[in-house]
Design a protein around this motif. Structure first.
Motif, mmCIF file in Angstrom:
data_model
loop_
_atom_site.group_PDB
_atom_site.id
_atom_site.type_symbol
_atom_site.label_atom_id
_atom_site.label_comp_id
_atom_site.label_asym_id
_atom_site.label_seq_id
_atom_site.Cartn_x
_atom_site.Cartn_y
_atom_site.Cartn_z
ATOM 1 N N GLY A 1 -1.354 -1.417 -5.471
ATOM 2 C CA GLY A 1 -0.413 -2.450 -5.045
ATOM 3 C C GLY A 1 -1.050 -3.814 -4.880
ATOM 4 N N PHE A 2 -2.208 -3.854 -4.226
ATOM 5 C CA PHE A 2 -2.869 -5.129 -3.968
ATOM 6 C C PHE A 2 -3.394 -5.762 -5.257
ATOM 7 C CE2 PHE A 2 -2.935 -3.555 0.400
ATOM 8 C CZ PHE A 2 -2.686 -4.713 1.108
ATOM 9 N N ALA B 1 0.825 -1.219 0.000
ATOM 10 C CA ALA B 1 0.000 0.000 0.000
ATOM 11 C C ALA B 1 0.854 1.261 0.000
ATOM 12 C CB ALA B 1 -0.919 0.004 1.213
ATOM 13 N N SER B 2 2.150 1.127 -0.219
ATOM 14 C CA SER B 2 3.056 2.272 -0.210
ATOM 15 C C SER B 2 2.740 3.238 -1.358
ATOM 16 C CB SER B 2 4.508 1.798 -0.323
ATOM 17 O OG SER B 2 5.390 2.892 -0.517
ATOM 18 N N ASP B 3 2.994 4.503 -1.126
ATOM 19 C CA ASP B 3 2.798 5.508 -2.178
ATOM 20 C C ASP B 3 3.944 5.490 -3.186
ATOM 21 O OD1 ASP B 3 0.401 6.407 -1.127
ATOM 22 O OD2 ASP B 3 1.367 7.907 0.150
ATOM 23 N N GLU C 1 8.592 0.636 -4.253
ATOM 24 C CA GLU C 1 8.402 -0.176 -3.042
ATOM 25 C C GLU C 1 7.252 -1.172 -3.229
ATOM 26 O OE1 GLU C 1 8.013 0.377 1.827
ATOM 27 O OE2 GLU C 1 7.991 2.132 0.498
ATOM 28 N N ARG C 2 6.203 -0.747 -3.917
ATOM 29 C CA ARG C 2 5.083 -1.657 -4.184
ATOM 30 C C ARG C 2 5.526 -2.819 -5.067
ATOM 31 N NH1 ARG C 2 2.212 3.211 -5.301
ATOM 32 N NH2 ARG C 2 2.101 2.663 -7.532
ATOM 33 N N ILE C 3 6.284 -2.517 -6.098
ATOM 34 C CA ILE C 3 6.761 -3.559 -7.019
ATOM 35 C C ILE C 3 7.697 -4.517 -6.302
ATOM 36 C CG2 ILE C 3 8.144 -3.984 -9.096
ATOM 37 C CD1 ILE C 3 7.067 -1.321 -10.194
ATOM 38 N N SER C 4 8.592 -3.967 -5.492
ATOM 39 C CA SER C 4 9.544 -4.796 -4.743
ATOM 40 C C SER C 4 8.814 -5.728 -3.762
ATOM 41 C CB SER C 4 10.523 -3.898 -3.983
ATOM 42 O OG SER C 4 11.375 -4.660 -3.163
ATOM 43 N N SER C 5 7.830 -5.206 -3.067
ATOM 44 C CA SER C 5 7.071 -6.016 -2.096
ATOM 45 C C SER C 5 6.297 -7.125 -2.796
ATOM 46 C CB SER C 5 6.098 -5.121 -1.328
ATOM 47 O OG SER C 5 6.784 -4.141 -0.611
ATOM 48 N N ALA C 6 5.687 -6.802 -3.936
ATOM 49 C CA ALA C 6 4.938 -7.807 -4.690
ATOM 50 C C ALA C 6 5.863 -8.917 -5.175
ATOM 51 C CB ALA C 6 4.221 -7.146 -5.865
ATOM 52 N N THR C 7 7.034 -8.528 -5.648
ATOM 53 C CA THR C 7 8.015 -9.513 -6.144
ATOM 54 C C THR C 7 8.464 -10.445 -5.035
ATOM 55 O OG1 THR C 7 8.794 -7.891 -7.781
ATOM 56 C CG2 THR C 7 10.221 -9.781 -7.341
ATOM 57 N N GLN C 8 8.785 -9.871 -3.862
ATOM 58 C CA GLN C 8 9.243 -10.679 -2.727
ATOM 59 C C GLN C 8 8.135 -11.594 -2.204
ATOM 60 O OE1 GLN C 8 12.307 -11.073 -1.317
ATOM 61 N NE2 GLN C 8 13.008 -9.878 -3.089
ATOM 62 N N LEU C 9 6.921 -11.073 -2.159
ATOM 63 C CA LEU C 9 5.793 -11.861 -1.661
ATOM 64 C C LEU C 9 5.553 -13.084 -2.549
ATOM 65 C CD1 LEU C 9 3.332 -12.298 0.164
ATOM 66 C CD2 LEU C 9 2.053 -10.702 -1.270
ATOM 67 N N ILE C 10 5.542 -12.878 -3.843
ATOM 68 C CA ILE C 10 5.305 -13.984 -4.782
ATOM 69 C C ILE C 10 6.455 -14.986 -4.727
ATOM 70 C CG2 ILE C 10 5.080 -14.567 -7.241
ATOM 71 C CD1 ILE C 10 3.717 -11.732 -7.491
ATOM 72 N N LYS C 11 7.665 -14.476 -4.617
ATOM 73 C CA LYS C 11 8.843 -15.352 -4.532
ATOM 74 C C LYS C 11 8.773 -16.252 -3.297
ATOM 75 C CE LYS C 11 13.899 -15.216 -4.416
ATOM 76 N NZ LYS C 11 15.104 -14.336 -4.344
ATOM 77 N N GLU C 12 8.417 -15.669 -2.162
ATOM 78 C CA GLU C 12 8.339 -16.444 -0.920
ATOM 79 C C GLU C 12 7.183 -17.450 -0.967
ATOM 80 O OE1 GLU C 12 8.305 -13.966 2.543
ATOM 81 O OE2 GLU C 12 10.124 -12.868 1.942
#
Length: 468
Positions: A68-69, A20-22, A26-37
């Motif tokens: 982001g979501f 939910a970052s502006d 940061e949104r792209i990085s979080s999505a990438t890490q979440l899917i990877k994990e």
């Protein structure tokens, strides 16, 4: 169950917060890490938690949360539906609706209703963007039975139907939903591949049926769909689908003649639709009428009850200072169409001698074939501007709000590169000029600011283009 060799025990919950970052990075990085994990852990419970958490995030009021979501949700759907195959499109749409409804509870007004509707729209958009539906391998060899069993055809039809149903909830979300429908048709090349792909024709036919059944045919939103249908398919789609609905169901719904809003016979109806007036399906050509042979002694219509049941009531959209998204493609289409009409009229040979008997018979036959697209008279720019703009938005009786939109339309059409300088005299129509002079001459006038903006825009255009 989780893999024994997995380097992680659970997916970090921090990723969901940073989605939910502006900051886009940061949104792209979080999505990438979440899917990877999630892929490394490969745990069904973690996937279900992610799906539930991401859907709930779509109803968040935070500025960038939905972006982001929804982005991350699309990737998760691709894994669950395409790769793991433990979820299907129909199941996802039901889950999306139930989850968002549960969050907002029984409160269906104000911000809760807004969160639900936009959350659902973003959820459907995530599915469309996920590439779960793919038409790259479809061909024209499909039979009717094969089409009905085609997974992509079924899924896209489900999605489009869901969007139409959602557009009926509130008028203020209808424009966004039809924008999504239009972009979906463009993404899957539905318009351009009508000739070579029977699936595309069936998808568009079903969509027009759904639009028509829900009394959305004569709305400014559906114009976006109709004006992009190739000319050779407009009449055929009407004959194959919408007219058949009216005959079989006894429905009195109205539709665009020849399936083309830009046909000359539709110009008065087009003017009414562009003013964003709700045209009743039970009114011929959008005008109130009572059949004297079908009234009681008090002059009341006997079909009043039937009309009430047949017509689906639509909420009229609230006034907005922003032009509807349909205006730019509509004006662009008209300018291109006007140029083609001029070229055709010049190319048409003129002969002073009287035609032979054979030629006369050919001419008579061509006149009789009204369904032939070559015989449909199309609206030119001058006719459109006079009836749909000058006499609608700038008439003496027009409200200040409507005149404001008229000025915005004028500015918009001036920005189109394909507009020829010779057409400026058509656009500077009598009612527009009168309104422009009246509003710009006095600082106390309600539309003084927008009128001066129009004048400044004209000066800039003339400086940049000496011909104009």
């Amino acid at each position: 169950m989780s893999s024994k060799n997995s380097p992680i025990k659970s997916v970090s919950r921090d990723h969901y917060y940073r989605l939910a970052s502006d900051l886009e990075a940061e949104r792209i990085s979080s999505a990438t890490q979440l899917i990877k994990e999630l892929q490394e852990l490969d745990d069904e419970e973690q996937y279900q938690y992610a799906l539930d958490r991401l859907i709930k995030g779509l109803s968040s009021s935070r500025a960038s949360a939905r972006l982001g979501f929804s982005m991350c949700l699309g990737e998760i759907l691709l894994i669950l539906i395409k790769e793991k195959k433990n979820l299907n499109v129909q199941g996802y749409l039901k889950l999306l609706d139930s989850t968002l409804a549960k969050i907002n509870g029984t409160n269906n007004k104000g911000k809760y209703e807004r969160s639900y509707l936009f959350g659902k729209l973003f959820g459907i958009q995530s599915l469309i963007n996920s590439d779960v539906i793919d038409f790259t391998d479809s061909s024209n060899d499909e039979t009717d039975d094969n089409i009905d069993n085609n997974e992509n055809y079924i899924n896209l039809t489900l999605v489009l139907n869901e969007l139409i149903e959602l557009s009926l909830k509130k008028s203020w979300i209808r424009e966004s939903i039809f924008g999504t429908i239009f972009n979906t048709l463009i993404k899957f090349q539905i318009f351009e591949n009508l000739k070579i792909n029977k699936i595309n024709y069936n998808i568009l036919s079903n969509l027009l049926n759904k639009i028509h059944e829900n009394n959305l045919t004569l709305t400014i939103e559906s114009l976006l769909i109709y004006i992009n249908i190739p000319l050779e398919f407009q009449q055929k789609l009407i004959n194959d689908s919408i007219i058949n609905i009216d005959i079989t169901n006894g429905n009195t719904n109205k539709y665009w003649k020849y399936g083309n809003p830009l046909a000359k016979v539709n110009i008065n109806l087009l003017a009414k639709v562009l003013k964003d007036n709700i045209v009743s399906n039970n009114e011929p050509n959008g005008e109130n009428s009572i059949n004297p042979n079908n009234t009681d002694s008090n002059g009341n219509s006997k079909n009043k009850a039937n009309n009430k049941n047949n017509a689906i009531k639509l909420q009229k959209s609230n006034w907005s200072s922003t032009l509807h998204m349909c205006w730019l493609p509509l004006l662009h289409k008209l300018i291109i169409q006007d140029a083609e009409l001029e070229i055709n009229s010049i190319a048409k040979p003129v002969t002073s001698s009287s035609p032979s008997k054979k030629k006369k018979s050919k001419i008579e036959k061509s006149k009789k074939s009204n369904d032939d697209i070559n015989n449909i008279e199309l609206i030119n720019l001058e006719e459109f501007w006079k009836i749909c703009i000058d006499e609608s938005f700038f008439s003496i009786k027009s409200s200040p709000e409507r005149k404001f939109l008229g000025f915005e339309i004028f500015i918009k059409v001036l920005s189109i590169n394909e507009l020829e300088s010779s057409k400026l005299s058509i656009l500077l129509s009598p009612n527009l000029l009168r309104t422009l002079i009246n509003q710009s001459s006095n600082n106390d006038r309600l539309l003084n600011k927008i009128a001066k903006n129009v004048l400044n825009e004209l000066v800039i255009i003339c400086k940049n283009n000496n011909e104009k």
